[in-house]
Design an enzyme around this catalytic site. Structure first.
Site, mmCIF file in Angstrom:
data_model
loop_
_atom_site.group_PDB
_atom_site.id
_atom_site.type_symbol
_atom_site.label_atom_id
_atom_site.label_comp_id
_atom_site.label_asym_id
_atom_site.label_seq_id
_atom_site.Cartn_x
_atom_site.Cartn_y
_atom_site.Cartn_z
ATOM 1 N N HIS A 145 41.851 42.731 39.996
ATOM 2 C CA HIS A 145 41.469 41.561 40.742
ATOM 3 C C HIS A 145 42.350 40.418 40.849
ATOM 4 O O HIS A 145 42.197 39.589 41.705
ATOM 5 C CB HIS A 145 39.930 41.146 40.487
ATOM 6 C CG HIS A 145 38.955 42.345 40.609
ATOM 7 N ND1 HIS A 145 38.812 43.069 41.787
ATOM 8 C CD2 HIS A 145 38.095 42.654 39.737
ATOM 9 C CE1 HIS A 145 37.810 43.639 41.563
ATOM 10 N NE2 HIS A 145 37.419 43.515 40.351
ATOM 11 N N ASP A 181 38.740 52.434 39.842
ATOM 12 C CA ASP A 181 37.722 51.563 39.581
ATOM 13 C C ASP A 181 36.632 51.526 40.520
ATOM 14 O O ASP A 181 37.009 51.572 41.755
ATOM 15 C CB ASP A 181 38.169 50.218 39.133
ATOM 16 C CG ASP A 181 37.376 49.114 38.558
ATOM 17 O OD1 ASP A 181 37.311 49.319 37.281
ATOM 18 O OD2 ASP A 181 36.385 48.748 39.134
HETATM 19 ZN ZN LIG Z 1 35.326 47.464 38.187
#
Ligand SMILES: [Zn+2]
Length: 347
Positions: free
Chosen positions: A130, A167
């Protein structure tokens, strides 16, 4: 049919230093995640080569992050409990651990490039996918997968690098870093709609990078059958056309059915089957060069057992046919993604 070739020399990067990043009491991205993986590494003993991490240099971090941001993270080493973002909190050791997480992955890439290992898994924290060029986000400080991709381009001259991100959250940072870049193919399977909000099928890259971002936004509740269908029908066919020279994997274990943060139903053997397919892909195009990097995964038992299953896939290289998946319920989604992507990949 199983074509079992010689077992791979697979390497693991892990170190007790990764315990030291402390985002605060009750935070899901906690030191125990590495503790259970240190236990696993001890149980596996000599079956996997153990690689010591090193700290990434500032120049390496600057391949994906601006200097002011790196300085900001460095400045947090004077205090505990510094909130870079609502859920990304640092302690005094976090900056150093962050450099060691990225550097650990780079050490693995060097070991594979040098032929000291055939493939491997960097079991590091904090996660990275992220993290944006100029800010922390979603438990992530430095975007290790993205820095790894830049590293193999610059150091080893790679022209086609695949980052596969399984993920459960979309890797918005990684996507952003390569959105206009055709030398990295970013592919992600993720729960959608969900944090961080990006990752629609229509996000396909722009300008030079148009067609080099592949998003598979999955509804909550998908399990092994749906994931295997997506890998068989979307991920592998596109990757086969791309012919990556390196396969880098943002391996999060939060799609696991036991994970407390998300709503998917993948099992340990599901992760192993996905890893088998990616190992086969790397054997076909990348001289076997596949390097995994730990991203999320917040149930300790699920994390340990899933990592163990994936490590077996890396080492044993069961290069048989992909298992026949079910997952008919997501057939319309698969068809939609293939329609979005077909003009780039003549699928
Ligand atoms: Zn994650």
């Amino acid at each position: 049919m199983i074509n079992k070739i010689a077992m791979a020399r697979s390497a693991v990067v892990i170190d007790p230093e990764y315990l030291k990043h402390d985002p605060g009491r009750g935070h899901p991205e906690r030191a125990q995640r590495i503790k259970v993986l240190l236990d696993l590494a001890a149980e596996l003993g000599a079956a996997f080569a153990r690689i010591e991490p090193r700290a990434a240099t500032h120049e390496e971090i600057e391949m994906c992050h601006v200097r002011e941001y790196i300085e900001l993270v460095r400045s947090t080493s004077e205090t505990n409990g510094f909130a870079l973002d609502g859920d990304t909190v640092t302690s005094r050791d976090s900056f150093g651990v962050g450099l060691l997480a990225t550097g650990g992955f780079l050490r693995l890439l060097d070991a594979i490039a040098a032929g000291e290992a055939d493939n491997g898994f960097a079991l590091v924290r904090p996660p990275g996918h992220h993290a944006l060029p100029d800010r922390a986000m979603g438990f992530c400080l430095f975007n290790t997968a993205a820095i790894g991709a830049q590293y193999v381009r610059r150091r080893y001259g790679a022209e086609r690098v695949l980052i596969m991100d399984w993920d459960v959250h979309h890797g918005n940072g990684t996507q952003e870093l390569f959105y206009r870049d055709s030398s990295v193919l970013y592919m992600s399977t993720h729960q959608y709609p969900f944090y961080p909000g990006t990752g629609a099928a229509e996000e396909i890259g722009a300008s030079e990078g148009e067609g080099f971002t592949v998003n598979v936004p999955l509804p909550a509740g998908c399990g092994d059958e749906e994931y295997l269908r997506v890998f068989r029908d979307v991920i592998v066919p596109i990757a086969d056309k791309y012919r990556p020279e390196w396969v880098l994997v943002s391996a999060g274990f939060d799609p696991h059915r036991r994970d407390p943060l998300a709503g998917m139903n993948v099992s340990e053997s599901g992760f192993a089957a996905i890893a088998d397919m990616l190992v086969r892909l790397a054997e076909s195009h990348a001289g076997g060069r596949i390097a995994l990097l730990l991203e999320g995964g917040y149930d300790l038992k699920a994390l340990k057992e899933s990592v163990a299953a994936v490590l077996r896939s890396l080492r044993d290289r069961q290069l048989g046919d992909a298992p026949a998946p079910g997952g008919a319920a997501i057939e319309p989604l698969v068809r939609h993604i293939l329609r979005v992507q077909e003009k780039y990949w003549s699928l």
